[in-house]
Design a protein around this motif. Structure first.
Motif, PDB file in Angstrom:
ATOM      1  N   ASP A  81     -35.446  26.027  35.660  1.00  0.00           N
ATOM      2  CA  ASP A  81     -35.320  24.766  34.916  1.00  0.00           C
ATOM      3  C   ASP A  81     -33.946  24.641  34.258  1.00  0.00           C
ATOM      4  N   ASP A  82     -33.412  25.776  33.765  1.00  0.00           N
ATOM      5  CA  ASP A  82     -32.080  25.740  33.158  1.00  0.00           C
ATOM      6  C   ASP A  82     -31.013  25.430  34.207  1.00  0.00           C
ATOM      7  N   VAL A  83     -31.150  26.002  35.398  1.00  0.00           N
ATOM      8  CA  VAL A  83     -30.190  25.698  36.468  1.00  0.00           C
ATOM      9  C   VAL A  83     -30.237  24.206  36.787  1.00  0.00           C
ATOM     10  N   ALA A  84     -31.432  23.649  36.857  1.00  0.00           N
ATOM     11  CA  ALA A  84     -31.568  22.213  37.163  1.00  0.00           C
ATOM     12  C   ALA A  84     -30.907  21.353  36.086  1.00  0.00           C
ATOM     13  N   LEU A  85     -31.087  21.702  34.806  1.00  0.00           N
ATOM     14  CA  LEU A  85     -30.450  20.946  33.722  1.00  0.00           C
ATOM     15  C   LEU A  85     -28.928  21.013  33.810  1.00  0.00           C
ATOM     16  N   VAL A  86     -28.411  22.208  34.061  1.00  0.00           N
ATOM     17  CA  VAL A  86     -26.964  22.385  34.160  1.00  0.00           C
ATOM     18  C   VAL A  86     -26.423  21.647  35.379  1.00  0.00           C
ATOM     19  N   ALA A  87     -27.114  21.753  36.511  1.00  0.00           N
ATOM     20  CA  ALA A  87     -26.655  21.089  37.738  1.00  0.00           C
ATOM     21  C   ALA A  87     -26.571  19.581  37.547  1.00  0.00           C
ATOM     22  N   ALA A  88     -27.516  19.004  36.823  1.00  0.00           N
ATOM     23  CA  ALA A  88     -27.526  17.554  36.617  1.00  0.00           C
ATOM     24  C   ALA A  88     -26.343  17.079  35.769  1.00  0.00           C
ATOM     25  N   ALA A  89     -25.788  17.968  34.946  1.00  0.00           N
ATOM     26  CA  ALA A  89     -24.678  17.591  34.060  1.00  0.00           C
ATOM     27  C   ALA A  89     -23.367  18.284  34.419  1.00  0.00           C
ATOM     28  N   ALA A 102     -27.292  23.820  26.075  1.00  0.00           N
ATOM     29  CA  ALA A 102     -28.177  24.912  25.654  1.00  0.00           C
ATOM     30  C   ALA A 102     -28.684  25.688  26.870  1.00  0.00           C
ATOM     31  N   ALA A 103     -29.000  24.971  27.947  1.00  0.00           N
ATOM     32  CA  ALA A 103     -29.447  25.635  29.176  1.00  0.00           C
ATOM     33  C   ALA A 103     -28.349  26.536  29.731  1.00  0.00           C
ATOM     34  N   LEU A 104     -27.107  26.051  29.698  1.00  0.00           N
ATOM     35  CA  LEU A 104     -25.988  26.869  30.167  1.00  0.00           C
ATOM     36  C   LEU A 104     -25.870  28.130  29.322  1.00  0.00           C
ATOM     37  N   GLU A 105     -26.005  28.005  28.021  1.00  0.00           N
ATOM     38  CA  GLU A 105     -25.904  29.175  27.143  1.00  0.00           C
ATOM     39  C   GLU A 105     -27.011  30.187  27.443  1.00  0.00           C
ATOM     40  N   ARG A 106     -28.225  29.713  27.740  1.00  0.00           N
ATOM     41  CA  ARG A 106     -29.309  30.633  28.106  1.00  0.00           C
ATOM     42  C   ARG A 106     -28.992  31.348  29.414  1.00  0.00           C
ATOM     43  N   LEU A 107     -28.408  30.631  30.372  1.00  0.00           N
ATOM     44  CA  LEU A 107     -28.025  31.262  31.638  1.00  0.00           C
ATOM     45  C   LEU A 107     -26.912  32.288  31.429  1.00  0.00           C
ATOM     46  N   VAL A 108     -25.936  31.966  30.585  1.00  0.00           N
ATOM     47  CA  VAL A 108     -24.867  32.921  30.280  1.00  0.00           C
ATOM     48  C   VAL A 108     -25.471  34.186  29.677  1.00  0.00           C
ATOM     49  N   ASP A 109     -26.388  34.024  28.738  1.00  0.00           N
ATOM     50  CA  ASP A 109     -27.046  35.186  28.124  1.00  0.00           C
ATOM     51  C   ASP A 109     -27.814  35.993  29.174  1.00  0.00           C
ATOM     52  N   ALA A 110     -28.536  35.305  30.061  1.00  0.00           N
ATOM     53  CA  ALA A 110     -29.302  36.002  31.104  1.00  0.00           C
ATOM     54  C   ALA A 110     -28.392  36.790  32.040  1.00  0.00           C
ATOM     55  N   CYS A 111     -27.157  36.314  32.197  1.00  0.00           N
ATOM     56  CA  CYS A 111     -26.183  36.997  33.065  1.00  0.00           C
ATOM     57  C   CYS A 111     -25.439  38.119  32.331  1.00  0.00           C
ATOM     58  N   GLY A 112     -25.721  38.292  31.042  1.00  0.00           N
ATOM     59  CA  GLY A 112     -25.074  39.363  30.306  1.00  0.00           C
ATOM     60  C   GLY A 112     -23.873  38.937  29.491  1.00  0.00           C
ATOM     61  N   GLY A 113     -23.648  37.645  29.352  1.00  0.00           N
ATOM     62  CA  GLY A 113     -22.547  37.152  28.537  1.00  0.00           C
ATOM     63  C   GLY A 113     -21.442  36.515  29.355  1.00  0.00           C
ATOM     64  N   ARG A 114     -20.473  35.965  28.644  1.00  0.00           N
ATOM     65  CA  ARG A 114     -19.354  35.275  29.290  1.00  0.00           C
ATOM     66  C   ARG A 114     -18.435  36.267  29.980  1.00  0.00           C
ATOM     67  N   SER A 115     -18.199  36.019  31.249  1.00  0.00           N
ATOM     68  CA  SER A 115     -17.256  36.814  32.031  1.00  0.00           C
ATOM     69  C   SER A 115     -16.911  36.026  33.280  1.00  0.00           C
ATOM     70  N   GLU A 116     -15.901  36.487  33.993  1.00  0.00           N
ATOM     71  CA  GLU A 116     -15.559  35.830  35.258  1.00  0.00           C
ATOM     72  C   GLU A 116     -16.695  35.967  36.263  1.00  0.00           C
ATOM     73  N   GLU A 117     -17.363  37.114  36.255  1.00  0.00           N
ATOM     74  CA  GLU A 117     -18.493  37.322  37.173  1.00  0.00           C
ATOM     75  C   GLU A 117     -19.631  36.357  36.842  1.00  0.00           C
ATOM     76  N   THR A 118     -19.939  36.190  35.559  1.00  0.00           N
ATOM     77  CA  THR A 118     -20.977  35.235  35.151  1.00  0.00           C
ATOM     78  C   THR A 118     -20.615  33.833  35.629  1.00  0.00           C
ATOM     79  N   ALA A 119     -19.384  33.426  35.407  1.00  0.00           N
ATOM     80  CA  ALA A 119     -18.952  32.090  35.838  1.00  0.00           C
ATOM     81  C   ALA A 119     -19.092  31.929  37.348  1.00  0.00           C
ATOM     82  N   ALA A 120     -18.740  32.956  38.115  1.00  0.00           N
ATOM     83  CA  ALA A 120     -18.843  32.880  39.575  1.00  0.00           C
ATOM     84  C   ALA A 120     -20.300  32.737  40.012  1.00  0.00           C
ATOM     85  N   ARG A 121     -21.174  33.525  39.422  1.00  0.00           N
ATOM     86  CA  ARG A 121     -22.594  33.442  39.780  1.00  0.00           C
ATOM     87  C   ARG A 121     -23.166  32.069  39.423  1.00  0.00           C
ATOM     88  N   LEU A 122     -22.840  31.598  38.219  1.00  0.00           N
ATOM     89  CA  LEU A 122     -23.359  30.297  37.797  1.00  0.00           C
ATOM     90  C   LEU A 122     -22.762  29.160  38.619  1.00  0.00           C
TER      91      LEU A 122
END
Length: 191
Positions: A81-89, A102-122
């Motif tokens: 659901d968070d991916v869907a919210l982020v994708a729509a915006a 807020a959905a993006l922040e939850r996804l960042v947390d689930a990925c272990g925090g802000r990093s280049e790898e997190t950004a690539a996955r997201l």
């Protein structure tokens, strides 16, 4: 807004809309992904996204493509659901909301925090989410056309233009869609 042919995608005078640096929310994600930059920084970010191991995801008839990508990245299926919210915006011209941030922040947390790898996955998750669903729907119904019909560029005079993707469904040039092979494999299996 003018609609231009896909030849524009390979014309270096037409740039992608740039994202300014940011520290949080969707503006942070945009400032970290290849979609919103050109030149050497785009090449570096694109190489990072291309290294994300999405090709290891094996399509099956039960799985939702985004859920399978989440699981391949070690993220819970509940993040869908968070991916869907982020994708729509994701696109700056799309409706924005605090909920998407807020959905993006939850996804960042689930990925272990802000990093280049997190950004690539997201980046891969978010860009694939809507496009893969549209492509699968088209394959199932026999509809023609690209899953994402237009993209945007900034013309040499500074105006924003739309580019018709009818003859380049996954884009063209250095900004061609990441994950094309994966999307086509999913669409073929799930149609």
């Amino acid at each position: 807004m003018p609609l231009l042919p896909t030849a524009v995608l390979e014309d270096p005078r037409y740039r992608v809309p740039a994202a300014p640096p940011a520290g949080a929310g969707l503006t942070w994600l945009r400032s970290q992904v290849p979609r919103f930059c050109d030149g050497p920084e785009h090449l570096r970010r694109r190489a990072r996204v291309d290294r994300v191991p999405s090709s290891a995801v094996i399509p099956n008839l039960i799985a939702d493509p985004t859920t399978a990508l989440l699981e391949a990245f070690g993220l819970p299926a509940g993040c869908l659901d968070d991916v869907a919210l982020v994708a729509a915006a994701y696109q700056p011209h799309a409706p924005q909301s605090p909920g998407a941030d807020a959905a993006l922040e939850r996804l960042v947390d689930a990925c272990g925090g802000r990093s280049e790898e997190t950004a690539a996955r997201l980046c891969l998750l978010v860009q694939a989410h809507t496009a893969m669903r549209a492509l699968i729907g088209q394959r199932r119904t026999g509809a023609a056309g690209p899953p994402v019909p237009v993209t945007r560029r900034v013309a040499p005079d500074g105006t924003t233009v739309e580019v018709d993707l009818t003859d380049a469904p996954f884009g063209r040039g250095s900004h061609g869609r990441p994950g094309r092979a994966l999307a086509e494999a999913w669409a073929e299996v799930l149609r």
